[in-house]
Scaffold this motif. Structure first.
Motif, mmCIF file in Angstrom:
data_model
loop_
_atom_site.group_PDB
_atom_site.id
_atom_site.type_symbol
_atom_site.label_atom_id
_atom_site.label_comp_id
_atom_site.label_asym_id
_atom_site.label_seq_id
_atom_site.Cartn_x
_atom_site.Cartn_y
_atom_site.Cartn_z
ATOM 1 N N TRP A 21 5.133 -3.237 9.153
ATOM 2 C CA TRP A 21 3.962 -3.360 8.299
ATOM 3 C C TRP A 21 3.527 -4.821 8.195
ATOM 4 C CZ3 TRP A 21 0.763 0.257 7.067
ATOM 5 C CH2 TRP A 21 1.192 1.574 6.862
ATOM 6 N N ALA B 274 -7.989 -0.245 12.413
ATOM 7 C CA ALA B 274 -6.528 -0.319 12.296
ATOM 8 C C ALA B 274 -6.073 -0.455 10.849
ATOM 9 C CB ALA B 274 -5.997 -1.483 13.125
ATOM 10 N N ASN C 199 -9.966 -3.968 14.527
ATOM 11 C CA ASN C 199 -9.257 -4.414 13.316
ATOM 12 C C ASN C 199 -9.607 -3.510 12.144
ATOM 13 O OD1 ASN C 199 -8.009 -6.551 14.575
ATOM 14 N ND2 ASN C 199 -9.385 -8.112 13.792
ATOM 15 N N GLN C 200 -10.895 -3.188 12.034
ATOM 16 C CA GLN C 200 -11.311 -2.361 10.902
ATOM 17 C C GLN C 200 -10.746 -0.941 11.020
ATOM 18 O OE1 GLN C 200 -15.378 -3.446 11.249
ATOM 19 N NE2 GLN C 200 -15.163 -5.112 9.771
ATOM 20 N N GLY D 105 -13.234 -9.823 11.125
ATOM 21 C CA GLY D 105 -13.648 -8.728 10.246
ATOM 22 C C GLY D 105 -12.951 -8.768 8.885
ATOM 23 N N PHE D 106 -11.874 -9.573 8.774
ATOM 24 C CA PHE D 106 -11.148 -9.697 7.503
ATOM 25 C C PHE D 106 -10.887 -11.177 7.226
ATOM 26 C CE2 PHE D 106 -10.173 -5.457 9.069
ATOM 27 C CZ PHE D 106 -10.363 -4.673 7.926
ATOM 28 N N ILE E 294 -1.805 -5.327 16.861
ATOM 29 C CA ILE E 294 -2.162 -4.447 15.743
ATOM 30 C C ILE E 294 -2.298 -3.012 16.259
ATOM 31 C CG2 ILE E 294 -3.839 -3.974 13.930
ATOM 32 C CD1 ILE E 294 -4.612 -6.872 13.953
ATOM 33 N N VAL E 295 -1.749 -2.085 15.480
ATOM 34 C CA VAL E 295 -1.716 -0.678 15.881
ATOM 35 C C VAL E 295 -2.778 0.109 15.117
ATOM 36 C CG1 VAL E 295 -0.280 1.404 15.800
ATOM 37 C CG2 VAL E 295 0.729 -0.786 16.471
ATOM 38 N N THR E 296 -3.453 1.003 15.831
ATOM 39 C CA THR E 296 -4.427 1.886 15.192
ATOM 40 C C THR E 296 -3.905 3.319 15.238
ATOM 41 O OG1 THR E 296 -6.240 0.470 15.934
ATOM 42 C CG2 THR E 296 -6.841 2.685 15.224
ATOM 43 N N VAL E 297 -3.878 3.971 14.076
ATOM 44 C CA VAL E 297 -3.490 5.384 14.000
ATOM 45 C C VAL E 297 -4.729 6.169 13.566
ATOM 46 C CG1 VAL E 297 -1.928 7.066 12.952
ATOM 47 C CG2 VAL E 297 -1.167 4.715 13.284
ATOM 48 N N GLN F 225 -13.358 -6.853 16.414
ATOM 49 C CA GLN F 225 -13.631 -6.721 14.985
ATOM 50 C C GLN F 225 -13.560 -5.251 14.546
ATOM 51 O OE1 GLN F 225 -17.608 -7.876 13.653
ATOM 52 N NE2 GLN F 225 -16.627 -9.449 12.429
ATOM 53 N N LEU G 187 -8.220 -12.443 10.065
ATOM 54 C CA LEU G 187 -8.460 -11.578 11.230
ATOM 55 C C LEU G 187 -9.966 -11.399 11.383
ATOM 56 C CD1 LEU G 187 -5.901 -8.702 10.490
ATOM 57 C CD2 LEU G 187 -5.590 -10.671 11.995
ATOM 58 N N LEU H 6 7.676 -0.018 14.654
ATOM 59 C CA LEU H 6 6.467 -0.490 13.981
ATOM 60 C C LEU H 6 6.828 -1.292 12.735
ATOM 61 C CD1 LEU H 6 4.304 2.769 14.190
ATOM 62 C CD2 LEU H 6 4.139 0.758 15.640
ATOM 63 N N LYS I 60 0.817 -1.200 0.000
ATOM 64 C CA LYS I 60 0.000 0.000 0.000
ATOM 65 C C LYS I 60 0.860 1.263 0.000
ATOM 66 C CE LYS I 60 -3.730 2.155 2.673
ATOM 67 N NZ LYS I 60 -4.953 2.022 1.883
ATOM 68 N N LEU J 176 -4.938 -3.326 1.574
ATOM 69 C CA LEU J 176 -5.141 -3.709 2.975
ATOM 70 C C LEU J 176 -3.805 -3.892 3.693
ATOM 71 C CD1 LEU J 176 -7.145 -4.517 5.224
ATOM 72 C CD2 LEU J 176 -6.963 -6.874 4.416
ATOM 73 N N ALA J 177 -3.523 -2.999 4.624
ATOM 74 C CA ALA J 177 -2.269 -3.086 5.375
ATOM 75 C C ALA J 177 -2.500 -2.623 6.804
ATOM 76 C CB ALA J 177 -1.195 -2.231 4.716
ATOM 77 N N PHE J 178 -1.771 -3.251 7.718
ATOM 78 C CA PHE J 178 -1.839 -2.895 9.137
ATOM 79 C C PHE J 178 -0.436 -2.572 9.632
ATOM 80 C CE2 PHE J 178 -5.238 -5.908 8.290
ATOM 81 C CZ PHE J 178 -6.335 -5.350 8.916
ATOM 82 N N LEU J 179 -0.356 -1.707 10.634
ATOM 83 C CA LEU J 179 0.893 -1.544 11.358
ATOM 84 C C LEU J 179 0.803 -2.424 12.599
ATOM 85 C CD1 LEU J 179 1.325 2.305 11.040
ATOM 86 C CD2 LEU J 179 3.008 0.618 10.274
ATOM 87 N N ALA K 199 -4.832 0.388 7.692
ATOM 88 C CA ALA K 199 -4.210 1.692 7.472
ATOM 89 C C ALA K 199 -4.885 2.464 6.353
ATOM 90 C CB ALA K 199 -2.723 1.493 7.162
#
Lengths: 148, 74
Positions: A46, B58, B55-56, A27-28, A94-97, B52, A25, A44, A6, A55-58, B60
């Motif tokens: 990726w 998060a 996750n959503q 929801g995914f 999993i990190v949320t920004v 859930q 995950l 952090l 991404k 679709l990418a998470f930190l 990015a």
């Protein structure tokens, strides 16, 4: 293998940094394969979906940001990804920004458990009420710097 | 969907190895005992929903890195 990311275009990721999440995950559920590679901001990392470039998470090692973090997961669940001993396990959160500038948080209640030997992974939900989905990372790191 | 009534101390059996007991009824709150094999995932619905949702949140967005660089600038 080449992975379309991404944020970094196409990059080459060594096969030992490709993980499979058989159940996906929460929801995914449809996305099972991810590549792990360093982010622009240490510590952090990726976690990029192989199937969906967008679709990418930190993620982060939770033990780096929370000294007393611990998790108790049933052995039979761990066996579903082939874990036999604690030494097989690598844990990430999993990190949320938030885009509104709110605190950057790590989800310590729903950690990802990776079996280092076969690189299979699962998301666990902890029942221990000490761990929440919104653990403030920067506040924790600031506190640590103040102590050191 | 099965809908049924139970009284205190009565049980419900799901399959062969999941047993639910109504322990106590107090106003609008019900205390429930769940006996299930350890490999069966039992969650409060709202905890499951929270994971859930997180996750959503998060996943990015395009602005994630900009936000991070602003926050981490000293």
């Amino acid at each position: 293998m080449d992975v379309r990311t991404k944020t970094k275009g196409i990059i080459n990721v060594n096969d030992d940094h490709i993980i499979t999440i058989p159940d996906g995950l929460f929801g995914f559920e449809n996305f099972k394969k991810y590549a792990l590679f360093d982010s622009e901001y240490e510590p952090l990392t990726w976690m990029q979906s192989i199937d969906e470039q967008d679709l990418a998470f930190l993620v982060i090692d939770p033990f780096l940001i929370c000294d007393d973090y611990e998790l108790d997961i049933d052995d039979s669940r761990l066996a579903s990804i082939g874990v036999k001993t604690p030494a097989d396990v690598y844990v990430i959160a999993i990190v949320t920004v938030p885009s509104d500038g709110g605190p950057v948080t790590a989800n310590l209640q729903g950690p990802l458990i990776i079996n280092k030997k076969n690189r299979k992974c699962m998301q666990s939900i902890l029942s221990d009420s000490r761990w929440t989905t919104k653990y403030d990372i920067l506040a924790a790191l600031a506190k640590r710097e103040a102590i050191c | 969907m099965l809908i049924l009534a139970r009284k205190t101390d009565e049980k419900i059996l799901i399959g062969e190895d999941i047993k639910i007991t109504i322990i106590e009824i107090h106003g609008d709150q019900v205390k429930i005992g769940i006996e299930a094999p350890k490999n069966v995932k039992v969650f409060r619905q709202e905890v499951f929903n929270a994971i859930q949702k997180e996750n959503q949140a998060a996943a990015a967005g395009t602005e994630t890195l900009d936000t991070l660089s602003r926050l981490l600038k000293r």
